[in-house]
Design a protein around this motif. Structure first.
Motif, PDB file in Angstrom:
ATOM      1  N   LEU A 184       0.824  -1.212   0.000  1.00 11.20           N
ATOM      2  CA  LEU A 184       0.000   0.000   0.000  1.00 11.20           C
ATOM      3  C   LEU A 184       0.858   1.262   0.000  1.00 11.20           C
ATOM      4  CD1 LEU A 184      -2.779  -1.087   2.505  1.00 11.20           C
ATOM      5  CD2 LEU A 184      -3.067  -0.670   0.053  1.00 11.20           C
ATOM      6  N   MET A 185       1.914   1.268   0.804  1.00 14.54           N
ATOM      7  CA  MET A 185       2.751   2.455   0.880  1.00 14.54           C
ATOM      8  C   MET A 185       3.515   2.685  -0.424  1.00 14.54           C
ATOM      9  SD  MET A 185       2.103   4.029   3.663  1.00 14.54           S
ATOM     10  CE  MET A 185       0.452   3.574   3.124  1.00 14.54           C
ATOM     11  N   ARG A 186       3.912   1.601  -1.075  1.00 16.47           N
ATOM     12  CA  ARG A 186       4.561   1.764  -2.386  1.00 16.47           C
ATOM     13  C   ARG A 186       3.566   2.292  -3.416  1.00 16.47           C
ATOM     14  NH1 ARG A 186       8.231  -3.630  -1.905  1.00 16.47           N
ATOM     15  NH2 ARG A 186      10.154  -2.613  -1.272  1.00 16.47           N
ATOM     16  N   ARG A 187       2.335   1.774  -3.346  1.00 13.54           N
ATOM     17  CA  ARG A 187       1.315   2.156  -4.321  1.00 13.54           C
ATOM     18  C   ARG A 187       0.857   3.592  -4.121  1.00 13.54           C
ATOM     19  NH1 ARG A 187      -3.248  -2.077  -4.441  1.00 13.54           N
ATOM     20  NH2 ARG A 187      -1.533  -3.297  -5.306  1.00 13.54           N
ATOM     21  N   TYR A 188       0.773   4.017  -2.845  1.00 18.12           N
ATOM     22  CA  TYR A 188       0.224   5.341  -2.556  1.00 18.12           C
ATOM     23  C   TYR A 188       1.293   6.312  -2.030  1.00 18.12           C
ATOM     24  CZ  TYR A 188      -4.149   2.911  -3.285  1.00 18.12           C
ATOM     25  OH  TYR A 188      -5.161   2.172  -3.849  1.00 18.12           O
ATOM     26  N   HIS A 189       2.523   6.108  -2.464  1.00 21.76           N
ATOM     27  CA  HIS A 189       3.614   7.058  -2.230  1.00 21.76           C
ATOM     28  C   HIS A 189       3.780   7.424  -0.750  1.00 21.76           C
ATOM     29  CE1 HIS A 189       3.562   7.392  -6.588  1.00 21.76           C
ATOM     30  NE2 HIS A 189       2.281   7.722  -6.527  1.00 21.76           N
ATOM     31  N   ASN A 190       3.721   6.401   0.103  1.00 24.15           N
ATOM     32  CA  ASN A 190       3.970   6.559   1.552  1.00 24.15           C
ATOM     33  C   ASN A 190       2.935   7.434   2.266  1.00 24.15           C
ATOM     34  OD1 ASN A 190       6.241   5.023   1.087  1.00 24.15           O
ATOM     35  ND2 ASN A 190       7.654   6.756   1.126  1.00 24.15           N
ATOM     36  N   ASN A 191       1.786   7.646   1.647  1.00 28.40           N
ATOM     37  CA  ASN A 191       0.759   8.501   2.262  1.00 28.40           C
ATOM     38  C   ASN A 191      -0.073   7.672   3.250  1.00 28.40           C
ATOM     39  OD1 ASN A 191      -1.210  10.335   2.936  1.00 28.40           O
ATOM     40  ND2 ASN A 191      -1.476  11.098   0.840  1.00 28.40           N
ATOM     41  N   HIS A 192       0.527   7.394   4.412  1.00 27.53           N
ATOM     42  CA  HIS A 192      -0.138   6.539   5.404  1.00 27.53           C
ATOM     43  C   HIS A 192      -1.397   7.195   5.970  1.00 27.53           C
ATOM     44  CE1 HIS A 192       1.604   8.957   8.720  1.00 27.53           C
ATOM     45  NE2 HIS A 192       2.661   9.028   7.933  1.00 27.53           N
ATOM     46  N   ALA A 193      -1.411   8.529   6.050  1.00 25.00           N
ATOM     47  CA  ALA A 193      -2.593   9.221   6.582  1.00 25.00           C
ATOM     48  C   ALA A 193      -3.800   9.024   5.665  1.00 25.00           C
ATOM     49  CB  ALA A 193      -2.298  10.704   6.760  1.00 25.00           C
ATOM     50  N   MET A 194      -3.588   9.172   4.349  1.00 31.66           N
ATOM     51  CA  MET A 194      -4.686   8.993   3.393  1.00 31.66           C
ATOM     52  C   MET A 194      -5.178   7.551   3.398  1.00 31.66           C
ATOM     53  SD  MET A 194      -5.446   7.614   0.182  1.00 31.66           S
ATOM     54  CE  MET A 194      -3.902   7.520  -0.727  1.00 31.66           C
ATOM     55  N   VAL A 195      -4.255   6.587   3.376  1.00 33.00           N
ATOM     56  CA  VAL A 195      -4.636   5.174   3.363  1.00 33.00           C
ATOM     57  C   VAL A 195      -5.414   4.823   4.628  1.00 33.00           C
ATOM     58  CG1 VAL A 195      -3.731   2.810   3.459  1.00 33.00           C
ATOM     59  CG2 VAL A 195      -2.805   4.437   1.802  1.00 33.00           C
ATOM     60  N   CYS A 196      -4.968   5.345   5.760  1.00 38.02           N
ATOM     61  CA  CYS A 196      -5.657   5.090   7.030  1.00 38.02           C
ATOM     62  C   CYS A 196      -7.094   5.602   6.966  1.00 38.02           C
ATOM     63  CB  CYS A 196      -4.888   5.767   8.160  1.00 38.02           C
ATOM     64  SG  CYS A 196      -5.662   5.623   9.772  1.00 38.02           S
ATOM     65  N   LYS A 197      -7.290   6.809   6.441  1.00 42.89           N
ATOM     66  CA  LYS A 197      -8.634   7.390   6.356  1.00 42.89           C
ATOM     67  C   LYS A 197      -9.538   6.555   5.453  1.00 42.89           C
ATOM     68  CE  LYS A 197      -7.455  12.231   7.294  1.00 42.89           C
ATOM     69  NZ  LYS A 197      -7.290  13.582   6.724  1.00 42.89           N
ATOM     70  N   VAL A 198      -8.993   6.117   4.305  1.00 42.37           N
ATOM     71  CA  VAL A 198      -9.804   5.336   3.371  1.00 42.37           C
ATOM     72  C   VAL A 198     -10.210   4.007   3.995  1.00 42.37           C
ATOM     73  CG1 VAL A 198      -9.815   4.144   1.130  1.00 42.37           C
ATOM     74  CG2 VAL A 198      -8.843   6.433   1.327  1.00 42.37           C
ATOM     75  N   ILE A 199      -9.277   3.357   4.711  1.00 40.35           N
ATOM     76  CA  ILE A 199      -9.594   2.082   5.361  1.00 40.35           C
ATOM     77  C   ILE A 199     -10.707   2.268   6.392  1.00 40.35           C
ATOM     78  CG2 ILE A 199      -8.708   0.301   6.924  1.00 40.35           C
ATOM     79  CD1 ILE A 199      -6.010   0.537   5.469  1.00 40.35           C
ATOM     80  N   VAL A 200     -10.606   3.338   7.183  1.00 42.21           N
ATOM     81  CA  VAL A 200     -11.630   3.601   8.200  1.00 42.21           C
ATOM     82  C   VAL A 200     -12.986   3.866   7.548  1.00 42.21           C
ATOM     83  CG1 VAL A 200     -12.363   5.234   9.973  1.00 42.21           C
ATOM     84  CG2 VAL A 200     -10.012   4.408   9.960  1.00 42.21           C
ATOM     85  N   LEU A 201     -13.004   4.703   6.507  1.00 39.17           N
ATOM     86  CA  LEU A 201     -14.257   4.998   5.812  1.00 39.17           C
ATOM     87  C   LEU A 201     -14.849   3.748   5.166  1.00 39.17           C
ATOM     88  CD1 LEU A 201     -13.333   8.405   4.117  1.00 39.17           C
ATOM     89  CD2 LEU A 201     -15.032   8.055   5.920  1.00 39.17           C
ATOM     90  N   CYS A 202     -13.975   2.934   4.589  1.00 38.77           N
ATOM     91  CA  CYS A 202     -14.421   1.712   3.936  1.00 38.77           C
ATOM     92  C   CYS A 202     -15.001   0.746   4.968  1.00 38.77           C
ATOM     93  CB  CYS A 202     -13.255   1.076   3.194  1.00 38.77           C
ATOM     94  SG  CYS A 202     -13.734  -0.245   2.088  1.00 38.77           S
ATOM     95  N   ARG A 203     -14.372   0.663   6.130  1.00 37.56           N
ATOM     96  CA  ARG A 203     -14.885  -0.203   7.193  1.00 37.56           C
ATOM     97  C   ARG A 203     -16.277   0.251   7.624  1.00 37.56           C
ATOM     98  NH1 ARG A 203     -15.209   0.764  12.483  1.00 37.56           N
ATOM     99  NH2 ARG A 203     -15.617  -1.029  13.824  1.00 37.56           N
ATOM    100  N   GLU A 204     -16.449   1.579   7.750  1.00 37.33           N
ATOM    101  CA  GLU A 204     -17.768   2.098   8.129  1.00 37.33           C
ATOM    102  C   GLU A 204     -18.792   1.804   7.040  1.00 37.33           C
ATOM    103  OE1 GLU A 204     -16.977   6.196   8.856  1.00 37.33           O
ATOM    104  OE2 GLU A 204     -16.024   5.836  10.806  1.00 37.33           O
ATOM    105  N   GLN A 205     -18.371   1.911   5.764  1.00 34.67           N
ATOM    106  CA  GLN A 205     -19.271   1.616   4.649  1.00 34.67           C
ATOM    107  C   GLN A 205     -19.697   0.149   4.669  1.00 34.67           C
ATOM    108  OE1 GLN A 205     -20.307   3.838   2.357  1.00 34.67           O
ATOM    109  NE2 GLN A 205     -21.474   2.410   1.080  1.00 34.67           N
ATOM    110  N   LEU A 206     -18.773  -0.715   5.057  1.00 35.27           N
ATOM    111  CA  LEU A 206     -19.081  -2.139   5.140  1.00 35.27           C
ATOM    112  C   LEU A 206     -19.950  -2.469   6.355  1.00 35.27           C
ATOM    113  CD1 LEU A 206     -15.563  -3.550   4.203  1.00 35.27           C
ATOM    114  CD2 LEU A 206     -17.663  -3.933   2.908  1.00 35.27           C
ATOM    115  N   GLY A 207     -20.147  -1.483   7.211  1.00 37.63           N
ATOM    116  CA  GLY A 207     -20.979  -1.699   8.400  1.00 37.63           C
ATOM    117  C   GLY A 207     -20.215  -2.390   9.495  1.00 37.63           C
ATOM    118  N   GLY A 208     -19.021  -1.854   9.809  1.00 35.05           N
ATOM    119  CA  GLY A 208     -18.163  -2.511  10.786  1.00 35.05           C
ATOM    120  C   GLY A 208     -18.792  -2.701  12.134  1.00 35.05           C
TER     121      GLY A 208
END
Length: 276
Positions: free
Chosen positions: A29-53
């Motif tokens: 993920l970090m290689r794919r998204y140029h080390n943007n851990h903050a953005m990846v973290c936000k997307v994972i959290v939003l995606c989890r909420e969308q999935l109804g975590g």
């Protein structure tokens, strides 16, 4: 360089999810998204909420079409975690992109050395730079150094050398006041008091009466005069749980590195960077 940036981003992403994301997943993920851990973290959290975590399996909604499959897969893994207090805290911190940390006092009795470090709240441990031993923090009730006092009689606040649980006299009204907390070095801003130190310890160089027999003053002048060690209370030696993680990605094979020390270095760098 690029390699160290990748390694730091991988560590930070994994720490935000308490290691629930594997090194391999985080690296991709970090290689794919140029080390943007903050953005990846936000997307994972939003995606989890969308999935109804936080919903039951029967009520789970459709996957988020806007999220890449790689992030949806991680979010799916996180939705099946039990909603313990620890996991809820992890999701709360991750949603705010936080790695909670605390400034703690540490000491090494064999080296007669003490220091303060910013450490992850989740796992508070620090290594003595002189001997390499790993320690837990000095317990709050045994900390010493520059203390903050609030006099209940004259409502005055003042600072002075003290150990938690050891009273000092208010410089205005003379009331015995217990310290409310010990201040970390970075909290010691402003001008220093011109009042000479004084406390009720038996061996204080400027002892206040009635003194308390068998007690020791923590002021450096008293310690030196009485030829006492600098360490007032030793840190408990850390009992390792073997928390290591493969993060040295630049060495071909994934070497085992100490996660606590690496995260600690990252926090220190982030803290220093925020002050510039």
């Amino acid at each position: 360089g690029a390699r160290s940036g990748l390694e730091k981003s991988v560590r930070r992403l994994r720490e935000k999810f308490y290691g629930q994301v594997s090194v391999e997943e985080a690296t991709l993920l970090m290689r794919r998204y140029h080390n943007n851990h903050a953005m990846v973290c936000k997307v994972i959290v939003l995606c989890r909420e969308q999935l109804g975590g936080e919903l039951s399996q029967q009520l789970r909604r459709e996957p988020a079409p806007w999220a890449p499959l790689s992030l949806q897969a991680i979010a799916q893994q996180l939705t099946v975690l039990p909603l313990t207090e620890r996991n809820l805290r992890m999701f709360d911190h991750a949603s705010r992109n936080l790695i909670p940390s605390a400034e703690r006092q540490f000491s090494c009795q064999p080296c007669d050395s003490s220091w303060w470090r910013r450490v992850p709240e989740r796992k508070q441990v620090s290594r003595c730079r002189l001997c390499g031993r790993r320690y837990d923090p000095v317990p709050y009730e045994n900390m010493w150094g520059t203390a903050e006092f609030h006099c209940p009689s004259c409502n005055r606040s003042f600072r002075g050398s003290a150990q938690m649980g050891m009273a000092s006299p208010c410089f205005i009204c003379g009331t015995r006041v217990m310290p409310s907390r010990i201040l970390a070095p970075r909290q010691l801003t402003g001008s220093r008091s011109r009042n000479p130190h004084s406390c009720y310890a038996e061996d204080c160089y400027n002892r206040r009466e009635p003194h308390v027999p068998g007690t020791h003053c923590v002021h450096p002048r008293s310690r030196a005069k009485n030829r006492l060690p600098k360490v007032i209370f030793p840190s408990p030696e850390h009992q390792s749980t073997g928390s290591t993680v493969a993060t040295c990605l630049s060495q071909g094979s994934l070497a085992q590195c100490d996660l606590d020390d690496l995260i600690l270095e990252d926090l220190t760098e982030e803290s220093e960077g925020s002050e510039e």
